[in-house]
Design an enzyme around this catalytic site. Structure first.
Site, PDB file in Angstrom:
ATOM      1  CD  GLU A  12      -2.473  -1.537   2.548  1.00 43.64           C
ATOM      2  OE1 GLU A  12      -3.588  -2.084   2.593  1.00 43.64           O
ATOM      3  OE2 GLU A  12      -1.799  -1.286   3.583  1.00 43.64           O
ATOM      4  N   GLY A  60     -11.560  -6.163   3.440  1.00 45.90           N
ATOM      5  CA  GLY A  60     -12.591  -7.087   2.990  1.00 45.90           C
ATOM      6  C   GLY A  60     -13.946  -6.404   2.995  1.00 45.90           C
ATOM      7  CG  MET A 161      -6.450  -7.171  10.057  1.00 43.60           C
ATOM      8  SD  MET A 161      -5.153  -8.364   9.612  1.00 43.60           S
ATOM      9  CE  MET A 161      -4.457  -8.732  11.228  1.00 43.60           C
ATOM     10  CD  GLU A 162      -4.122  -2.678   9.414  1.00 40.24           C
ATOM     11  OE1 GLU A 162      -3.554  -3.772   9.536  1.00 40.24           O
ATOM     12  OE2 GLU A 162      -4.926  -2.405   8.477  1.00 40.24           O
ATOM     13  CG  ASP A 185     -10.774  -9.938   0.602  1.00 42.20           C
ATOM     14  OD1 ASP A 185     -11.099 -10.735   1.493  1.00 42.20           O
ATOM     15  OD2 ASP A 185     -10.160  -8.875   0.860  1.00 42.20           O
TER      16      ASP A 185
END
Length: 221
Positions: A12, A60, A161-162, A185
């Site tokens: 990223e 996601g 996750m962040e 996804d």
């Protein structure tokens, strides 16, 4: 105005660093997961003193209306893997750190900027979605994991996750925050993260240009 952009991964960072040459915009990598995200956000605040922090990267997606390469901008953020239990009180809810909000709210003006900067007409793909982003220390690589998450947060548009850890850090430091995430996804339509791997192999190259448009809209005032 000074804007800090925080990403989790080198992939990223490589996409975004080349897009910003203005010294008032800084892109930094924090690493994967909630602790790395919070540490990275605090470091960004201490060293750069931004007016706005943007969490960018991939996530996601969830929901019948969400497709690959769509972008979710966080109207709210919460944790999907936090539970303080009922031993102390009956007020703290699933996903809430005791004494802090269940949902961290992004400023409306940032959401409006995201929509105003969106380059495509309504209905065209990829699309922009305002919605809830939920965060936890899971890489969601199975339908079972995703079902467990949406059983608590069925309204979630994206999972990462962040983002919520950065939102909590910004909340404590009184810095405006928004997460701007490209859908890599759709876990409930995927098997063993094959869509995620395909995203990086075949379609990610131009996916983060929308982040550039968004940040430019913020800078324009």
């Amino acid at each position: 105005m000074k804007i800090g952009i925080i990403v989790a991964m080198d992939k990223e960072l490589q996409q975004l660093q080349t897009l910003f040459t203005d010294g008032n915009v800084v892109v930094q990598k924090c690493g994967i997961g909630k602790v790395n995200a919070a540490l990275g956000a605090q470091r960004m605040i201490n060293e750069f003193h931004p007016d706005v922090i943007v969490s960018s990267g991939c996530a996601g997606g969830n929901g019948d209306d969400v497709e690959m390469q769509d972008v979710v901008v966080s109207s709210q953020l919460a944790y999907h893997d936090v539970y303080c239990g009922k031993a102390i009180d009956n007020i703290t809810q699933y996903g809430q750190v005791q004494g802090l909000p269940l949902f961290y709210e992004s400023p409306t003006w940032l959401l409006d900027k995201a929509e105003a900067s969106w380059p495509l007409a309504a209905g065209e793909h990829p699309r922009l979605h305002r919605g809830l982003i939920v965060t936890g220390d899971w890489f969601v690589d199975s339908k079972e994991k995703m079902r467990a998450i949406v059983s608590h947060f069925p309204q979630a548009k994206a999972v990462d996750m962040e983002s919520c850890a950065i939102a909590q850090t910004c909340y404590i430091n009184k810095v405006a925050f928004v997460s701007f995430r490209v859908v890599s996804d759709i876990p409930l339509r995927d098997d063993h993260a094959s869509q995620y791997h395909n995203f990086w192999q075949t379609v990610s190259e131009h996916s983060f240009l929308v982040t550039k448009s968004f940040v430019e809209a913020i800078m324009a005032g």
